[in-house]
Every structure is written in structure tokens, then in C-alpha cells.
Design an enzyme around this catalytic site. Structure first.
Site, mmCIF file in Angstrom:
data_model
loop_
_atom_site.group_PDB
_atom_site.id
_atom_site.type_symbol
_atom_site.label_atom_id
_atom_site.label_comp_id
_atom_site.label_asym_id
_atom_site.label_seq_id
_atom_site.Cartn_x
_atom_site.Cartn_y
_atom_site.Cartn_z
ATOM 1 N N GLN A 1 0.760 -1.331 -0.215
ATOM 2 C CA GLN A 1 -0.023 -0.019 -0.145
ATOM 3 C C GLN A 1 0.888 1.175 0.099
ATOM 4 O O GLN A 1 0.290 2.435 -0.166
ATOM 5 C CB GLN A 1 -0.999 0.045 1.260
ATOM 6 N N HIS B 1 -5.688 -1.079 11.830
ATOM 7 C CA HIS B 1 -5.081 -1.671 10.617
ATOM 8 C C HIS B 1 -5.624 -2.947 10.467
ATOM 9 O O HIS B 1 -6.424 -3.631 11.078
ATOM 10 C CB HIS B 1 -3.441 -2.010 11.016
ATOM 11 N N ASN C 1 0.192 -9.093 5.117
ATOM 12 C CA ASN C 1 0.300 -7.662 5.542
ATOM 13 C C ASN C 1 0.243 -7.170 4.227
ATOM 14 O O ASN C 1 0.295 -7.802 3.159
ATOM 15 C CB ASN C 1 1.475 -7.432 6.270
ATOM 16 N N CYS D 1 -4.935 0.342 3.936
ATOM 17 C CA CYS D 1 -4.680 -1.159 4.462
ATOM 18 C C CYS D 1 -6.105 -2.133 4.265
ATOM 19 O O CYS D 1 -6.153 -3.243 4.035
ATOM 20 C CB CYS D 1 -4.312 -1.296 5.837
#
Length: 449
Positions: free
Chosen positions: A70, A367, A388, A76
Site C-alpha cells: 500500500q 490496521h 500484510n 490497508c
């Protein structure tokens, strides 16, 4: 008497001297001080046993691909949701690292958030400018952050496109300058709308002109979303594919095809004001007017984890929201409640309960990532595999390991298919949600960079 009360409120010099003496009397304190001054607090107190325990091996694991990035943006939640679709599409298309366009959904999110903000301004035009509600609205006209239900609203209305059709731009990847410009423009528009409201002007026409200007800013910064496109790719078997003139909505229905109404947001908020087994929404939280409302079902942590495990066992990844900055090593990709030994370093514990962190503004959802694996011992998880969206230079090529204790402490939300809910949970989900205030901690948006 008055002087005595004042002196008790002040920091007395003798008090400071006694604090200093307490540190000086133990030579080991000087070693700790020097280590922290040179290496930082966390670098000096990291528990290496945590690194050993957080093994990148899992009994249940979903096949995934290259981690996305990102970059310098707070998207996110968007990356995490689209990553769950990427896993599915890589199998369908026989591709290795297919990506959907995060910039496409980002464009429509910012455009819809602008309209959402302006409508909030119109609805509160008679409220005092310095009141808590209007102050809260004006504090953040729009932002990168979001929630699962916000992405559902965007996809329902606009569909999705492959990344090759609408790739990243300078401002999709580095969003601060664009966000500052949009916020300044929207606050200026808010000022005009509140003034015109006093004159009885047709404000919807004025708002439409304002949205035209926002659209222009977004097109210049992010590019213009396609209405139709040609989808071309060569798969892993070197077979070429082409589909011409498909719309973003048709692309989603044909290739992803998930009914997003079948997915529900399960949260764990163990505060006194949010009983388990109830559903909740948040006042004035959203992006698309008329879109999917924010809705959560609050359950205990064991139930939340059981639902996530069941979906992973069925080879489907899980979008989840957490407070990633707490007790985590970003470089090594370790999230573990025991990774930093504050108590032995300072001589006292620094750890609120999960409920107190929410109540006292020490914790919130910051997040969103994706659960792609779990390690089960006698049927119970002891660590989780996390995909992630910070690129491959952190963790294990972008993948993190999360201890089960960290999951308990800092995970607030998972999104799972309704089929995993028990009959009792299904009935609970159908309840009319309790409306929380806009500033409630469960109204926080995932936007960690």
C-alpha cells in the site's frame, strides 16, 4: 490551608530528588538507561524467545502469492479485502500474482466520502459550529481509512477492475498531499453550504457543482475510472486470454462472484457498554450514501477465533482488523504480547486490559490485514499467519506471525461467511443494531501505513 493544597498539587523539588535517588542507588539502572538511550526502548527490551516461538510454520495454511504494498497510504482495509479476492482469482485465472486495482476502489471511495461529508454538513447546518458533532465532522472530511462494509458498498455500486486497467499513481501511493488538498476544499465547501443554508438556497444544486470540482481533482491525481475495459492476460500455462468491453460490475460478478451480503463483521469489544450477543452500528460512519450500513456482532474472543479457524480450514482467507502498533516488531513481522519486557526493564507493568484500552483511548482498530493460516495444537491456536500489505521488505517476505495471546489482546474484528455462525449467532446477527456515537472507539477506521 490553601497554600498546603496548592503545594500538594505541584511537583516539589524534593520529590524529584527522591525519584532520582531511587534510580541512582541501583547501578543496574544505569546500564538499562544507557542501553535505551543508544538503542531505543523496544530495541533494548526485546524478548528473543518470542522470535523463536513465532515460527513460520502452520498446521492450517492457505496458498497465497506475493504480498502487496500500500506504500505511503492508509488503504490497508482496501488492500486486505482485495487480497482475499486475489487469492481466489489466482486460482481461477491460473496466475501467480494477479492483483485487483486498489486505485480504482480508492478513487470511488474518496469521491463517495466527499459526498458523504457534504451530506453530513447539510444535515447539521443548524447545529452549532463549535458543538461536538460538527467539530467531529469537520475534523476529518475524508481520509484513506475504512471498514469492510465500506468496501462492500463500493463494489456493489462500482464493481472492481484488474490492476493493469487502473494502476497506481503518485498520489494513490503517496496520499498525504492529495488528502490535504481534498480536506481543504471540502472544509471550504462546508463553510459555503452553512452560509447558503441561512439564505434558503437550493443546496443540492450547489453540492453537485462542488462534487464536480472534487471529481476533477481526483481524475487529475488518480486517473479516471474506466466504464468498460478489455481484460487480457497470459496464464501460467502460457495460454492467452482476452475479454473485450466488460464493465467493472460484470467483471466482479463473473470472476469473483461472491455475494458479499453473506459475509458478516464479528467484533470483540469487551467493554461494559457493549454486551455480547448484540449488534452495533456507528452514527455517521460510512462512505456511500444508501450503501451497506456498518454493522457488527459483538462476541467473546473464543467465539471470534473459532469462526476464523473454520473459514481458514475451508481454504478461505479472513479479513481482520487490529491495533497493529501494539507489542509488534514491524521489521521482523512479529506480533506477540510478550515480545517486549517492560516490567523487568522498568520495574512495573505497563499493560491495560483490552476493555480499559478501549475505554481510556489506549487502543482501537488501526490496521486491517488477512489471516491466511493458523497453527493448531490439540485443536487450539497458538499462532496465526498474517498477510500484510507493507511489501516484501518486512516480516517473512511481507508475511507476519501473530501469537494467540496477541490475537486476544489486540484483534477487534474478523469478517466471516454467515455459514459458520451457530443458530444462536445467526439470530443475534438479525437483531436491529444499537447505534454508537460517532466518536466511539468501534468507529475507528483501519488506515495504518
Amino acid at each position: 490551608m490553601t497554600n498546603e493544597i496548592v503545594s500538594q498539587k505541584e511537583i516539589a523539588l524534593q520529590m524529584v530528588k527522591s525519584f532520582s535517588n531511587k534510580i541512582q542507588e541501583n547501578p543496574q539502572n544505569q546500564i538499562i538507561k544507557h542501553a535505551m538511550m543508544k538503542n531505543g526502548i523496544q530495541g533494548s527490551i526485546e524478548n528473543k524467545a518470542s522470535s523463536v516461538a513465532m515460527n513460520h510454520v502452520f498446521s492450517e495454511e492457505i496458498k497465497t502469492g506475493k504480498v502487496t504494498n500500500q506504500q505511503q497510504s492508509g488503504r490497508c482495509w482496501m488492500f486486505a479485502a482485495l487480497n482475499t479476492f486475489n487469492h481466489r482469482l489466482n486460482d481461477i485465472f491460473n496466475l501467480k500474482d494477479f492483483e485487483l486495482s486498489q486505485n480504482y476502489t480508492n478513487f470511488w471511495d474518496k469521491f463517495e466520502k466527499a459526498n458523504y461529508f457534504l451530506e453530513n454538513v447539510l444535515e447539521t447546518a443548524d447545529e452549532p459550529l463549535d458543538g461536538r458533532l460538527v467539530s467531529w465532522i469537520l475534523a476529518t472530511p475524508q481520509q484513506d481509512g475504512g471498514q469492510w462494509d465500506m468496501l462492500v458498498s463500493l463494489i456493489d455500486k462500482y464493481g472492481i477492475v484488474p490492476k493493469q486497467v487502473m494502476p497506481e499513481t503518485f498520489h494513490s501511493s503517496k496520499s498525504s498531499e492529495l488528502n490535504n488538498l481534498l480536506d481543504a476544499k471540502l472544509r471550504e465547501d462546508a463553510s459555503k453550504l452553512r452560509e447558503l443554508h441561512k439564505e434558503g438556497t437550493d443546496l443540492q444544486e450547489v453540492k453537485e457543482a462542488m462534487l464536480s470540482e472534487i471529481y476533477t481533482i481526483l481524475v487529475y491525481a488518480l486517473g479516471e475510472p474506466p466504464q468498460t475495459f478489455d481484460f487480457e492476460f497470459r496464464d501460467e500455462d502460457n495460454v492467452f486470454h482476452r475479454e473485450e468491453g466488460i464493465t467493472p460490475q460484470e467483471f466482479y460478478q463473473k470472476y469473483v462472484g461472491l455475494n458479499l451480503d453473506d459475509y458478516v463483521s464479528i467484533i470483540n469489544a469487551p467493554t461494559a457498554d457493549k454486551p455480547y450477543g448484540k449488534t452495533y452500528t456507528v452514527e455517521r460512519l460510512g462512505n456511500v450514501i444508501g450503501g451497506a450500513p456498518i454493522k457488527y456482532l459483538n462476541v467473546d474472543m473464543e467465539t471470534l477465533k473459532e469462526l476464523a479457524v473454520e473459514q481458514i480450514k475451508d481454504n478461505e482467507s479472513v479479513w481482520f482488523g487490529c491495533d497493529v502498533g501494539q507489542d509488534s516488531n514491524r521489521k521482523d513481522g512479529i506480533m506477540d504480547s510478550s515480545i517486549y519486557d517492560y516490567e523487568n526493564a522498568f520495574g512495573f507493568p505497563i499493560h491495560l486490559s483490552k476493555a480499559d484500552r478501549l475505554d481510556y483511548h489506549d487502543g482501537m482498530l488501526t490496521h486491517a490485514m488477512v489471516l491466511t493460516g493458523v497453527n493448531l495444537v490439540n485443536g487450539k491456536p497458538n499462532r496465526w499467519k498474517v498477510e500484510n500489505s507493507w511489501g516484501e521488505k518486512v516480516g517473512n517476505k511481507g508475511y507476519f506471525v501473530m501469537s494467540d495471546n496477541w490475537m486476544n489482546d489486540y484483534t477487534y474484528q474478523v469478517v466471516v461467511h454467515k455459514k459458520y455462525l451457530s443458530e444462536g449467532l445467526r439470530k443475534a446477527w438479525e437483531q436491529e443494531p444499537i447505534t454508537l456515537k460517532p466518536w466511539d472507539p468501534m468507529g475507528s477506521l483501519a488506515m495504518m501505513k
